[in-house]
Design a protein around this motif. Structure first.
Motif, PDB file in Angstrom:
ATOM      1  N   SER A  67       0.847  -1.191   0.000  1.00 57.85           N
ATOM      2  CA  SER A  67       0.000   0.000   0.000  1.00 57.85           C
ATOM      3  C   SER A  67       0.884   1.243   0.000  1.00 57.85           C
ATOM      4  N   ASP A  68       0.284   2.390  -0.189  1.00 58.96           N
ATOM      5  CA  ASP A  68       1.051   3.638  -0.169  1.00 58.96           C
ATOM      6  C   ASP A  68       1.738   3.843   1.181  1.00 58.96           C
ATOM      7  N   ASP A  69       1.018   3.545   2.254  1.00 56.85           N
ATOM      8  CA  ASP A  69       1.601   3.708   3.590  1.00 56.85           C
ATOM      9  C   ASP A  69       2.768   2.749   3.796  1.00 56.85           C
ATOM     10  N   GLU A  70       2.609   1.501   3.346  1.00 61.79           N
ATOM     11  CA  GLU A  70       3.693   0.516   3.491  1.00 61.79           C
ATOM     12  C   GLU A  70       4.896   0.922   2.649  1.00 61.79           C
ATOM     13  N   THR A  71       4.634   1.427   1.467  1.00 64.07           N
ATOM     14  CA  THR A  71       5.727   1.888   0.605  1.00 64.07           C
ATOM     15  C   THR A  71       6.504   3.013   1.272  1.00 64.07           C
ATOM     16  N   GLU A  72       5.798   3.924   1.881  1.00 66.48           N
ATOM     17  CA  GLU A  72       6.457   5.044   2.563  1.00 66.48           C
ATOM     18  C   GLU A  72       7.316   4.542   3.724  1.00 66.48           C
ATOM     19  N   VAL A  73       6.813   3.558   4.469  1.00 69.48           N
ATOM     20  CA  VAL A  73       7.577   2.986   5.578  1.00 69.48           C
ATOM     21  C   VAL A  73       8.858   2.339   5.072  1.00 69.48           C
ATOM     22  N   VAL A  74       8.744   1.554   3.989  1.00 65.83           N
ATOM     23  CA  VAL A  74       9.905   0.851   3.435  1.00 65.83           C
ATOM     24  C   VAL A  74      10.944   1.830   2.912  1.00 65.83           C
ATOM     25  N   VAL A  75      10.520   2.821   2.149  1.00 65.95           N
ATOM     26  CA  VAL A  75      11.463   3.788   1.571  1.00 65.95           C
ATOM     27  C   VAL A  75      12.171   4.574   2.674  1.00 65.95           C
ATOM     28  N   THR A  76      11.440   4.970   3.709  1.00 63.48           N
ATOM     29  CA  THR A  76      12.064   5.682   4.837  1.00 63.48           C
ATOM     30  C   THR A  76      13.091   4.801   5.529  1.00 63.48           C
ATOM     31  N   LEU A  77      12.748   3.508   5.719  1.00 63.38           N
ATOM     32  CA  LEU A  77      13.676   2.563   6.346  1.00 63.38           C
ATOM     33  C   LEU A  77      14.932   2.385   5.500  1.00 63.38           C
ATOM     34  N   LEU A  78      14.753   2.256   4.205  1.00 65.57           N
ATOM     35  CA  LEU A  78      15.900   2.105   3.307  1.00 65.57           C
ATOM     36  C   LEU A  78      16.782   3.347   3.336  1.00 65.57           C
ATOM     37  N   GLN A  79      16.174   4.513   3.377  1.00 65.67           N
ATOM     38  CA  GLN A  79      16.946   5.756   3.413  1.00 65.67           C
ATOM     39  C   GLN A  79      17.763   5.855   4.702  1.00 65.67           C
ATOM     40  N   GLU A 132       3.716 -14.232   2.356  1.00 61.76           N
ATOM     41  CA  GLU A 132       4.878 -13.353   2.480  1.00 61.76           C
ATOM     42  C   GLU A 132       4.511 -12.039   3.170  1.00 61.76           C
ATOM     43  N   GLN A 133       5.442 -11.563   3.961  1.00 64.43           N
ATOM     44  CA  GLN A 133       5.300 -10.266   4.628  1.00 64.43           C
ATOM     45  C   GLN A 133       6.477  -9.387   4.191  1.00 64.43           C
ATOM     46  N   PRO A 134       6.364  -8.740   3.033  1.00 64.13           N
ATOM     47  CA  PRO A 134       7.499  -7.993   2.470  1.00 64.13           C
ATOM     48  C   PRO A 134       8.036  -6.906   3.390  1.00 64.13           C
ATOM     49  N   VAL A 135       7.168  -6.182   4.051  1.00 59.49           N
ATOM     50  CA  VAL A 135       7.629  -5.086   4.908  1.00 59.49           C
ATOM     51  C   VAL A 135       8.465  -5.639   6.061  1.00 59.49           C
ATOM     52  N   GLU A 136       7.983  -6.707   6.685  1.00 61.01           N
ATOM     53  CA  GLU A 136       8.720  -7.308   7.797  1.00 61.01           C
ATOM     54  C   GLU A 136      10.044  -7.907   7.316  1.00 61.01           C
ATOM     55  N   ALA A 137      10.016  -8.525   6.126  1.00 62.00           N
ATOM     56  CA  ALA A 137      11.239  -9.109   5.578  1.00 62.00           C
ATOM     57  C   ALA A 137      12.284  -8.034   5.294  1.00 62.00           C
ATOM     58  N   THR A 191      12.466  -5.139   6.733  1.00 57.61           N
ATOM     59  CA  THR A 191      12.910  -4.618   8.032  1.00 57.61           C
ATOM     60  C   THR A 191      14.001  -5.501   8.620  1.00 57.61           C
ATOM     61  N   ALA A 192      13.788  -6.836   8.572  1.00 59.22           N
ATOM     62  CA  ALA A 192      14.804  -7.770   9.061  1.00 59.22           C
ATOM     63  C   ALA A 192      16.081  -7.663   8.239  1.00 59.22           C
ATOM     64  N   TYR A 193      15.925  -7.443   6.942  1.00 60.05           N
ATOM     65  CA  TYR A 193      17.064  -7.278   6.031  1.00 60.05           C
ATOM     66  C   TYR A 193      17.900  -6.059   6.420  1.00 60.05           C
ATOM     67  N   CYS A 194      17.246  -4.935   6.638  1.00 63.39           N
ATOM     68  CA  CYS A 194      17.961  -3.709   7.008  1.00 63.39           C
ATOM     69  C   CYS A 194      18.629  -3.842   8.370  1.00 63.39           C
ATOM     70  N   ASP A 195      17.965  -4.508   9.307  1.00 63.67           N
ATOM     71  CA  ASP A 195      18.565  -4.727  10.625  1.00 63.67           C
ATOM     72  C   ASP A 195      19.827  -5.576  10.515  1.00 63.67           C
ATOM     73  N   ALA A 196      19.775  -6.619   9.680  1.00 65.19           N
ATOM     74  CA  ALA A 196      20.942  -7.492   9.503  1.00 65.19           C
ATOM     75  C   ALA A 196      22.090  -6.748   8.829  1.00 65.19           C
ATOM     76  N   LEU A 197      21.773  -5.929   7.820  1.00 65.14           N
ATOM     77  CA  LEU A 197      22.819  -5.136   7.168  1.00 65.14           C
ATOM     78  C   LEU A 197      23.510  -4.220   8.171  1.00 65.14           C
ATOM     79  N   THR A 198      22.731  -3.569   9.000  1.00 63.78           N
ATOM     80  CA  THR A 198      23.293  -2.653   9.997  1.00 63.78           C
ATOM     81  C   THR A 198      24.160  -3.386  10.997  1.00 63.78           C
ATOM     82  N   THR A 199      23.696  -4.557  11.441  1.00 63.80           N
ATOM     83  CA  THR A 199      24.460  -5.350  12.415  1.00 63.80           C
ATOM     84  C   THR A 199      25.810  -5.757  11.851  1.00 63.80           C
TER      85      THR A 199
END
Length: 303
Positions: free
Chosen positions: A47-59, A153-158, A160-168
């Protein structure tokens, strides 16, 4: 003439309609390109809201890593080879060749064999390593897989876990001071020095010395094991072929009477263990070249 003209224009119209239908999914897709971030949702799954959450997380993650990040949610079956090419080439086209960054492809199609892929470029090949003993790529997928169950599948959660692992892993640093990658396409070794990747036909002496020390230790261990086995073998052979003492030395034959004389043989079992002579020990990761000429590491995940 008029008849051929009508056929021509009819053919053009048909072509345009077909092209529009074939490209319809492209126009329906969500594509966002911001500073150091690229996001593509082929089937508009978010959704638009989910897209905004993902893009902000990636940034935020891109700012932390000081790297470029791309995520592609695919709805069209591609297969492993085409997925790898898409990741490498799209990264190079969006962010440039051999820049520092990561590109993730999540296969959200309905194929029997789903294939996700992470493509790394520049310094990311070192922080997110794919060597046998430093397989951080596989560990990143392990963090995402609980959110990638087929049909649920839960793309947003996946992501999020991806970004957390990259940071770690980024905060942990490069796994080894002398970690390198080997690019088979260019037949060269990549090492990370002075904040950038440098390609060399031969590894520097300090890398070679580490490899030589490792080989010496392995060789020493093999020699020690072989020496121990030879010693045990010699002892065993000495006892096996030693002549038994004659009891007549201790007994008077006229005072001893044998009612029955038998020879008993004890069956002996020998266990042979093969000693491996494979002393190869990989201390580097693998890399390959994209069609644009950029070097990429990473790895895949079959679901």
């Amino acid at each position: 003439m008029k008849r051929w003209s009508s056929i021509f224009y009819s053919g053009v119209a048909t072509f345009v309609c077909c092209a529009a239908l074939m490209c319809g999914h492209v126009y329906a897709a969500t594509q966002i390109k911001e500073s150091h971030v690229y996001f593509y949702d082929e089937g508009e799954l978010l959704s638009d809201d989910e897209t905004e959450v993902v893009v902000t997380l990636l940034q935020d993650t891109a700012d932390t890593l000081e790297m470029d990040l791309g995520v592609y949610l695919g709805s069209t079956p591609l297969g492993e080879h085409n997925t790898i090419s898409l990741c490498d080439d799209t990264y190079d086209e969006i962010f440039g060749i051999n820049t520092d960054g990561v590109f993730l492809y999540l296969d959200l199609s309905d194929e029997d064999d789903l294939y996700d892929h992470i493509s790394t470029s520049g310094a990311a090949q070192f922080y997110f390593s794919n060597a046998e003993e430093y397989d951080r790529i596989s560990e990143i997928f392990e963090e995402m897989n609980p959110y990638l169950s087929r049909g649920a599948e839960q793309p947003v959660e996946a992501i999020t876990a991806y970004c957390d692992a990259l940071t770690t892993f980024y905060q942990m640093g490069i796994p080894d001071a002398h970690y390198y990658v080997y690019d088979d396409d260019r037949d060269a070794y990549g090492i990370y020095e002075d904040g950038k990747v440098q390609w060399k036909k031969e590894l520097p002496d300090e890398y070679q010395s580490d490899l030589e020390i490792g080989m010496i230790l392995l060789l020493s261990a093999a020699i020690g094991i072989a020496g121990g086995c030879i010693t045990l073998l010699l002892i065993w052979r000495a006892y096996r072929f030693k002549s038994p003492n004659n009891t007549s030395v201790y007994l008077q034959s006229r005072d001893v009477h044998f009612s029955q004389r038998q020879d008993h043989f004890i069956r002996q079992y020998h266990t042979r263990t093969k000693i491996s002579t494979d002393n190869h020990h990989s201390v580097g990761g693998s890399s390959h070249m994209s069609s644009f000429g950029g070097s990429h590491g990473g790895g895949g995940n079959h679901r």
